[in-house]
Design a protein around this motif. Structure first.
Motif, PDB file in Angstrom:
ATOM      1  N   GLU A  43     -51.542 -22.513 140.469  1.00 12.12           N
ATOM      2  CA  GLU A  43     -52.505 -21.533 140.963  1.00 12.12           C
ATOM      3  C   GLU A  43     -51.974 -20.121 140.716  1.00 12.12           C
ATOM      4  N   ASN A  44     -52.848 -19.131 140.870  1.00 14.56           N
ATOM      5  CA  ASN A  44     -52.512 -17.747 140.515  1.00 14.56           C
ATOM      6  C   ASN A  44     -51.288 -17.203 141.229  1.00 14.56           C
ATOM      7  N   ALA A  85     -55.179 -21.672 138.460  1.00 10.38           N
ATOM      8  CA  ALA A  85     -54.909 -20.521 137.588  1.00 10.38           C
ATOM      9  C   ALA A  85     -55.605 -20.693 136.242  1.00 10.38           C
ATOM     10  N   LYS A  86     -56.089 -19.600 135.705  1.00  9.87           N
ATOM     11  CA  LYS A  86     -56.688 -19.585 134.368  1.00  9.87           C
ATOM     12  C   LYS A  86     -55.569 -19.769 133.338  1.00  9.87           C
ATOM     13  N   PRO A  87     -55.921 -20.203 132.132  1.00  5.62           N
ATOM     14  CA  PRO A  87     -54.902 -20.483 131.111  1.00  5.62           C
ATOM     15  C   PRO A  87     -53.932 -19.332 130.831  1.00  5.62           C
ATOM     16  N   ASP A  88     -54.397 -18.068 130.861  1.00  2.00           N
ATOM     17  CA  ASP A  88     -53.485 -16.964 130.552  1.00  2.00           C
ATOM     18  C   ASP A  88     -52.360 -16.840 131.581  1.00  2.00           C
ATOM     19  N   GLY A 131     -54.542 -28.157 128.677  1.00  2.00           N
ATOM     20  CA  GLY A 131     -55.955 -28.001 128.349  1.00  2.00           C
ATOM     21  C   GLY A 131     -56.555 -29.087 127.465  1.00  2.00           C
ATOM     22  N   TYR A 166     -62.890 -25.245 141.429  1.00  2.00           N
ATOM     23  CA  TYR A 166     -61.515 -25.089 140.931  1.00  2.00           C
ATOM     24  C   TYR A 166     -61.095 -23.628 140.941  1.00  2.00           C
ATOM     25  N   PHE A 223     -55.130 -29.157 136.392  1.00  2.00           N
ATOM     26  CA  PHE A 223     -55.743 -28.111 137.211  1.00  2.00           C
ATOM     27  C   PHE A 223     -56.587 -28.675 138.345  1.00  2.00           C
TER      28      PHE A 223
END
Length: 150
Positions: free
Chosen positions: A34-35, A97-100, A127, A93, A79
């Motif tokens: 997560e972020n 966290a996003k892929p970046d 991914g 979701y 994820f």
């Protein structure tokens, strides 16, 4: 960061019909990022994973770690471990966290585990559409959240 640790006799991951990673005796680990996760989460989880006593000693008691049994690791990004199911029937979701953000942390987790274990680990591909196979020994399945350290 959440991990689902499964003790395995053997585990593998396939992508488009090709085996990407496989292990024998060891741990198959799903990791959700997560972020808010960072290096501290990675270091804490890696130490916890390689030192957790999940393998039987001579008396059949789970008293040995992955290091003690020279075990292997298969690490898979997942994820969906951060799914929120509070409302409705479709999981959200938003915490994942996003892929970046997630990809660099996943790569750091791989490097940390390899350093702490002292050898390369097997992985999936972030991914990708993966097909995971596992013979869970025990079965032993442990969930660890790095945000619940205290």
């Amino acid at each position: 960061m959440i991990v689902v640790i499964q003790k395995s006799l053997e585990a593998s991951v396939q992508i488009e019909g090709n085996i990407k990673g496989q292990i024998g005796n060891g741990l198959m680990i799903l990791v959700g990022i997560e972020n808010e996760d960072g290096q501290e989460d990675i270091e804490w989880l890696s130490r916890k994973i390689v030192n957790m006593r999940l393998f039987e000693d001579e008396e059949g008691v789970m008293n040995k770690s992955l290091l003690d049994v020279d075990g292997e690791i298969l690490l898979i990004s997942q994820f969906t471990l951060h799914a929120s199911t509070k409302k409705g029937n479709r999981p959200s979701y938003i915490k994942a966290a996003k892929p970046d953000v997630a990809i660099p942390l996943y790569e750091k987790m791989i490097a940390q585990l390899e350093g702490d274990l002292g050898k390369p680990i097997a992985t999936g591909e972030f991914g990708a559409d993966m097909k995971v196979s596992l013979i869970n020994d025990g079965p032993v399945t442990i969930i660890v959240d790095s945000k619940n350290r205290q």
